[in-house]
Design a protein around this motif. Sequence first.
Motif, PDB file in Angstrom:
ATOM      1  N   LYS A 163       0.788  -1.219   0.000  1.00 57.20           N
ATOM      2  CA  LYS A 163       0.000   0.000   0.000  1.00 57.20           C
ATOM      3  C   LYS A 163       0.828   1.279   0.000  1.00 57.20           C
ATOM      4  CE  LYS A 163      -0.383  -0.424   5.011  1.00 57.20           C
ATOM      5  NZ  LYS A 163       0.507   0.691   5.329  1.00 57.20           N
ATOM      6  N   SER A 166       2.121   3.492  -4.081  1.00 53.83           N
ATOM      7  CA  SER A 166       1.115   3.955  -5.029  1.00 53.83           C
ATOM      8  C   SER A 166       1.708   4.777  -6.164  1.00 53.83           C
ATOM      9  CB  SER A 166       0.047   4.775  -4.295  1.00 53.83           C
ATOM     10  OG  SER A 166       0.628   5.868  -3.618  1.00 53.83           O
ATOM     11  N   ARG A 490      -8.791  -3.742   1.153  1.00 55.05           N
ATOM     12  CA  ARG A 490      -8.709  -3.257  -0.218  1.00 55.05           C
ATOM     13  C   ARG A 490      -8.123  -4.324  -1.130  1.00 55.05           C
ATOM     14  NH1 ARG A 490      -9.840   2.097  -1.874  1.00 55.05           N
ATOM     15  NH2 ARG A 490     -10.432   2.149   0.330  1.00 55.05           N
ATOM     16  N   THR A 492      -6.289  -4.647  -4.898  1.00 56.72           N
ATOM     17  CA  THR A 492      -5.688  -3.982  -6.051  1.00 56.72           C
ATOM     18  C   THR A 492      -5.244  -5.045  -7.041  1.00 56.72           C
ATOM     19  OG1 THR A 492      -3.531  -3.926  -4.943  1.00 56.72           O
ATOM     20  CG2 THR A 492      -4.911  -1.976  -4.736  1.00 56.72           C
ATOM     21  N   THR A 513      -4.334  -0.808 -10.730  1.00 58.19           N
ATOM     22  CA  THR A 513      -4.987   0.015  -9.720  1.00 58.19           C
ATOM     23  C   THR A 513      -4.024   0.178  -8.552  1.00 58.19           C
ATOM     24  OG1 THR A 513      -6.018  -1.898  -8.637  1.00 58.19           O
ATOM     25  CG2 THR A 513      -7.265  -0.787 -10.373  1.00 58.19           C
ATOM     26  N   TYR A 515      -3.204   1.941  -4.504  1.00 61.31           N
ATOM     27  CA  TYR A 515      -3.863   2.209  -3.224  1.00 61.31           C
ATOM     28  C   TYR A 515      -2.815   2.604  -2.200  1.00 61.31           C
ATOM     29  CZ  TYR A 515      -5.533   0.626   1.411  1.00 61.31           C
ATOM     30  OH  TYR A 515      -5.824   0.512   2.740  1.00 61.31           O
ATOM     31  N   THR A 539      -6.440   6.466  -3.972  1.00 61.59           N
ATOM     32  CA  THR A 539      -6.494   5.385  -4.951  1.00 61.59           C
ATOM     33  C   THR A 539      -6.073   5.911  -6.318  1.00 61.59           C
ATOM     34  OG1 THR A 539      -8.828   5.811  -5.442  1.00 61.59           O
ATOM     35  CG2 THR A 539      -8.346   4.213  -3.707  1.00 61.59           C
TER      36      THR A 539
END
Length: 776
Positions: A163, A166, A490, A492, A513, A515, A539
Amino acid sequence: MRHSSVLFATSAVLALAAIPAHAQSASPAAAQAADAAPQAAEQSGGLEEIVVTAQKREQNLQDVPVAVSAIGADQIEARGVATFTDVARVSPSLTITENTNATGSSINLRGIGTFSFSIGIEPSVAIVVDDVALLQQAQAFSGLNDIARLEVLRGPQGTLFGKNASAGVINIVTQGPTKTLTGSVGAVLTTDDQRRIEGMLSGPLTQGVGFRLNAFYDDRDGYVKNLNTGHDLNGERSYGVRGRVDVEAASNLDVVLTGAYSNTKSNGLVRTFRSVNPGASVFGAPIAGSIVGIEPSDDNYKIRLDTEPENVSKQAMFTGHATLDLGGANLVSITAYQDWRFNFIEDLDTLGTPTLLNTADPTSILPNGSSAVANFHAKNFTQELRLVSTGSRRLDYLFALFYANGDTTRDYARGPNAATSWDASAKTETFAAFAQLTYDITDTTHLDGGIRYNHEKIGASFLNTTNVAVPPANNASCLSECTGSGTDDRVTYKVSLRQDVADQVMVYASYATGYKGQGFDISTGFTPTRAANPVRPETSQAYEIGVKSRFLDDKVQLNLTGFWTDFKDFQAQGGVTLPDGTIIPQLSNVGSLRSRGVEAELSARPTRLLRIDASAAYTDAKIREFANAPCYTGQTAAQGCLPVAGGATFQDLSGATLANSPKFKYNIAVNYDVETPSLPFDGFVTAEWAYQSRVKLDLLGSPVSYQGAYGVFNGSIGIHGRDEKDFRVALFVNNLFDKSYATSLGYTGSSNAQAVAQLLPRNSRRYFGIRTRVGF
């Protein structure tokens, strides 16, 4: 905790101790092939094959559908990449914003980074050292030593790295043991008074056991003169040691144990005055008294301070990496623990003359002005377990589990002006499961897909210890401890399609994607409202197309990338200016951002003796929506600062460019070897030119925060033994044309009569030096 207990029990079978350095999952045969690549390239006169771990397995850089900049040990040495900030010269869209101490600095890829004072916010660009991500971004700002390879992965990398990736990842891989007993001693001496010595010893201890030990000591005087004391500020003294042991515990089990410790003490970075308006003051004290003997300008390296800064960073990391060969797959365990302590004291008013406690009372004199003090302590335990396919097959796979438990504490005090003091902590516990598959649809068409599930629990506590005459009602300022917690789940994912269109020419397209986890704005002004409302996760959706190619018998490598990334709820640090001019930090979610552009990287070896490396990037990184942004210091209604109920103000930053995101950035490096058959050594010449266009250094858009376009030239000339392990001597110059530039710019003083302060990094001045290394 049941899930973590199962994970630990499983990994304990593999990890004999806790400590890493080289978290590779390749077989010994693959490692030997990688070692042989530079020699083969040397003999053929072409470029060497670069092996990277961008996808948590050893792969040829040209086969990876990710935008990656990578350089090995030889290029690191030749180009003088010695500090973390030097890494910005390696990647076309990497910028680093330095602040007065490392906790306020920011690392940005494609215009996206994290500038936050909060210990409860993780970076957008993950820093990974030997497969272990650092908990706090500030841990990265130290010297680089005994590095085997640097990789800069651009764009969201959350599927494999989690995480806090990103915007991208900077992957640092340190050197491993050598097959024979070898060692080296090196030294650096510069005209700006740097004295550095380093040493390395490596080889086998016994059958199946190898070791590597390296250490360094670095002492550099400052380059900003404090006229009040005669001392040179912005200097640094550091030392460190890293030890690694590789053990072939069984015919199918390899264990790598690593321990590292570093200690860095500096007396800056401090800001100097770029301009001072007549009548400018800070806390009631005229700035004029603090610029006697100083000419404010963009190359002003003088200051007057009554409180000299001090920053101390102590970091320890221990890792254990175990690889069990199951036949057709490797089971890999990586266990790590890191402990980082950081303390700083700095002059709050940036003056060397007395200030006033009460600007309305000329008798309330503070002879030594005001200062700020903070202490940080971060601890993080991580455990990763992977199952990675090996060998040649149509379907390659990686399945993994990950656990992390981090705890960071901070206490802070400033005053007597704008007095505040508090103690706080931030906790994070993460469990993740992720996978990546590569399927060869045909011999020339390949499909890559990855997915990650992330569960995170965060917590924060804050105690305001400021002495107040009248405590506010309802504990609005956390005079009793405020606590908060939150959880988030979450998913991704990433998918890419690769097509080999010719021999050594590959095109790819990917969608990912991204996050970045939620967090608490733990800083001055923390309230029960902040404790109950963590800053929302950010995001992203990223599109990327690329071409990776080699041609002319491996003499030319050209990689092109086009990218488009949309961010929502981007976490950004702003500030609220109080009536007395004091700025209270405030973290908030920007509505949306967009980063798009084109990157190019070229490496060429037209002859066996000449190598050229170049990179360039065009980046359009803008705020699409941020309607309620704080106003910058001194912003007027005519400049877009609008009032709202309660006396607050705001501005609309929609359409504005992101901070420290140059539209154009490029770098050209040339290395030429000079053969001297009649002498017992050969020579070399290197030259490097790095350029970036105009940028603003403040997200809020202060008109004084713009740094003009500039270019910096570095070069070296020297000799080396025929066997590179023999010796190497280089005379080098940094910033040959003495081009001054700032990495931080902003107002200081009261809003009605302002002054502009700047942070000028060491490399903004010309200096010469000699760098030597002798091997044995």
